[in-house]
Design a protein around this motif. Sequence first.
Motif, short mmCIF file in Angstrom:
data_model
loop_
_atom_site.label_atom_id
_atom_site.label_comp_id
_atom_site.label_asym_id
_atom_site.label_seq_id
_atom_site.Cartn_x
_atom_site.Cartn_y
_atom_site.Cartn_z
N PHE A 28 24.43 38.56 47.72
CA PHE A 28 25.89 38.49 47.75
C PHE A 28 26.48 39.88 47.99
CE2 PHE A 28 30.12 38.47 45.94
CZ PHE A 28 30.65 37.26 46.35
N GLU A 77 34.86 39.87 49.38
CA GLU A 77 34.26 39.08 48.31
C GLU A 77 34.66 37.61 48.41
OE1 GLU A 77 35.55 41.20 44.84
OE2 GLU A 77 33.69 42.35 44.74
N SER A 114 32.08 34.67 49.16
CA SER A 114 32.02 33.60 48.17
C SER A 114 32.15 32.23 48.83
CB SER A 114 33.13 33.79 47.13
OG SER A 114 33.10 32.76 46.19
#
Length: 119
Positions: free
Chosen positions: A37, A56, A60
Amino acid sequence: MIPIYSQSDGQHCIQQAALFFLQRYQAQHAGNDQVLFCKAVEYLRSTFELAMPLAEKLVSDAYGDLKILHERRRLDISASIDTLAVITDPANGMTWAVPVGAIVGRVIEAPDNRRLRLV
């Protein structure tokens, strides 16, 4: 005429780039999704010059897409009602109507159920 793209079109393309990145490097980081990630976030930030919160968010969203990529069956919310869940499998055209009571009895209230938690 020059085509006009909305901000969401651009974000969708960047999210797809994040998904491709996650797919490409998933095997290298098997068992450590946090590292994968973070690397994907850094990839988006450096390649597309994004702010951290947007990078992010897009990673996500792409990560969620990655996790459901191989799950063929889907809950058909528009066909379901409060007492009946309609599940479809687009790959083979099958559809199942499952009473919510059956889901509760066989999954949620099953004696060996340790996976689900009350939220």
